[in-house]
Design an enzyme around this catalytic site. Structure first.
Site, PDB file in Angstrom:
ATOM      1  N   ASP A 166      30.688   2.730  41.208  1.00 43.83           N
ATOM      2  CA  ASP A 166      30.207   1.349  41.340  1.00 43.83           C
ATOM      3  C   ASP A 166      28.692   1.295  41.158  1.00 43.83           C
ATOM      4  O   ASP A 166      28.156   0.379  40.530  1.00 43.83           O
ATOM      5  CB  ASP A 166      30.591   0.760  42.709  1.00 43.83           C
ATOM      6  N   LYS A 220      27.883  17.558  49.086  1.00 51.80           N
ATOM      7  CA  LYS A 220      27.124  17.441  50.341  1.00 51.80           C
ATOM      8  C   LYS A 220      27.331  18.742  51.114  1.00 51.80           C
ATOM      9  O   LYS A 220      27.649  18.755  52.317  1.00 51.80           O
ATOM     10  CB  LYS A 220      27.634  16.217  51.112  1.00 51.80           C
ATOM     11  N   TYR A 248      40.448  11.171  50.605  1.00 50.90           N
ATOM     12  CA  TYR A 248      41.526  10.240  50.259  1.00 50.90           C
ATOM     13  C   TYR A 248      42.898  10.893  50.392  1.00 50.90           C
ATOM     14  O   TYR A 248      43.857  10.469  49.775  1.00 50.90           O
ATOM     15  CB  TYR A 248      41.329   9.711  48.831  1.00 50.90           C
ATOM     16  N   ASP A 296      23.269  12.388  48.140  1.00 49.22           N
ATOM     17  CA  ASP A 296      22.320  11.317  48.484  1.00 49.22           C
ATOM     18  C   ASP A 296      21.135  11.317  47.528  1.00 49.22           C
ATOM     19  O   ASP A 296      20.652  10.263  47.104  1.00 49.22           O
ATOM     20  CB  ASP A 296      21.878  11.376  49.960  1.00 49.22           C
ATOM     21  N   ASP A 347      33.997   7.710  43.807  1.00 47.85           N
ATOM     22  CA  ASP A 347      34.327   6.289  43.944  1.00 47.85           C
ATOM     23  C   ASP A 347      33.044   5.477  44.122  1.00 47.85           C
ATOM     24  O   ASP A 347      32.804   4.478  43.431  1.00 47.85           O
ATOM     25  CB  ASP A 347      35.249   6.135  45.172  1.00 47.85           C
TER      26      ASP A 347
END
Ligand code: NAI
Length: 333
Positions: A232, A171, A124, A204, A228
């Protein structure tokens, strides 16, 4: 003297859910006053940009803001005003407590995860370009300084709230350099906190583990984009985006806002769930050391959710934003 708070109603459902929150805080007698400023896609024609200068000026003056969501156009238009706000004010820590709400049915019970998301860099950073037609590049910036800062925040939070474990999600198997630096820095910081267990997980696998057994997680520490997305996902575990609050915290300023966006599909219909902003405002009251008021409001909210008779449509009810807010106010002691 009441504490002055910058109020940003924002776009979409923002004005409805922030107005409901102000109504509730006033009914509870919170010693606050509001300085309202406009921001968002809906005010671009008026100010020429979604984050007018007076928004940052107001927050710099008042130090604390309560914010509704701001719409960001997809794949075109202005860079995100949310990202600009967080970067300009150095709100480096995004804190998102995801817990079950009493009385609200959800896929899982006993979820109590605190997401700590690095809020100023990563993917970002806003550094994107088209190199030549059909070839693009986005830079993922990871620095030792910002990684150490957010890792300290997570471990200090765990210490303060008696949390037992911090799990760093990354990751680094693929992004060996950038996520590698984030992970190594988190490992170094973890050594300063021997009483708190530090675990690592590839992001993941985190997604898988969260939808199988979310209760295994305590504090989750991660980079901007993963945080982010995972926020959710976690909201879905406990009943949806209408429930999960957030805080953007820096050394000097703090901006409190829900995890959810402007929800254009339900905007202006008086059916948005205001709970996520209610809970965000409770984080704000706690930050301002107004814990007693926060406790009274939380109690009133839980009475309403436990009864289950007055709930917004996202939670299976048929109450409007206004009716739900009034029901909570009725339960205030
Ligand atoms: P969204 O969070 O606005 O909506 C996703 C789904 O959840 C929609 O079906 C919506 O109706 C529902 N929902 C969200 N909040 C709700 C609430 N309080 N009560 C009941 N249902 C609720 O996400 P979406 O559609 O991806 O984004 C819409 C816009 O919001 C985009 O422009 C995005 O950039 C912006 N956004 C802004 C954020 C912020 O200001 N912090 C955060 C996330 C998105």
């Amino acid at each position: 003297m009441p504490k002055r708070i910058t109020l940003i109603p924002g776009d979409g459902i923002g004005p409805e859910v922030t107005a409901a929150t102000v109504q509730l805080l006033e009914a509870a007698g919170a010693d606050l006053e509001w300085e309202e400023v406009e921001a968002g896609l809906e005010v671009v024609s008026k100010y020429g940009k979604p984050l007018p200068d007076q928004v940052l000026e107001s927050i710099r003056k008042n130090k604390v803001a309560l914010k509704g969501p701001l719409t960001t156009a997809v794949a075109t238009g202005f860079p995100s005003a949310n990202v600009e706000l967080r970067q300009s004010l150095k709100l480096y820590a995004s804190l998102r407590p995801v817990t079950n709400v009493p009385g609200i049915e959800s896929r899982f019970g006993d979820v109590d995860v605190i997401i700590v998301r690095e809020n100023t860099e990563g993917l970002y950073s806003g550094l994107e370009q088209t190199i030549t037609a059909g070839v693009t590049q986005s830079l993922k910036i990871i620095t030792r300084e910002a990684s150490a800062r957010i890792a300290h925040f997570a471990f200090e939070y765990a210490n303060k709230w008696n949390r037992k474990k911090v799990t760093t999600a990354h990751k680094a198997n693929i992004l060996k350099v950038s996520d590698g630096l984030f992970l190594k820095t988190c490992q170094e910081v973890a050594r300063e906190y021997p009483d708190i267990l530090h675990e690592e997980i590839i992001v993941d696998n985190l997604a898988l583990q969260l939808v199988i057994n979310p209760q295994q997680f305590d504090v989750l520490l991660t980079t901007n984009l993963y945080g982010d997305i995972v926020s959710d996902l976690c909201a879905g575990l406990v009943g949806g985006l209408g429930l999960v609050p957030g805080a953007n915290i820096g050394k000097e300023y703090a901006v409190f806002e829900a995890v959810h966006g402007s929800a254009p599909d339900i905007a202006g219909k008086n059916k948005a769930n205001p709970l996520a902003v209610f809970f965000s405002s409770l984080l704000m009251l706690e930050y301002l050391h107004m814990e007693d008021t926060a406790k009274r409001i939380r109690k009133a909210i839980y009475r309403v959710t436990n009864k289950g008779a007055v709930l917004t449509p996202d939670l299976g009810g048929s109450a409007s934003t206004t009716e739900f807010t009034e029901a909570v106010i009725q339960e205030l002691e």
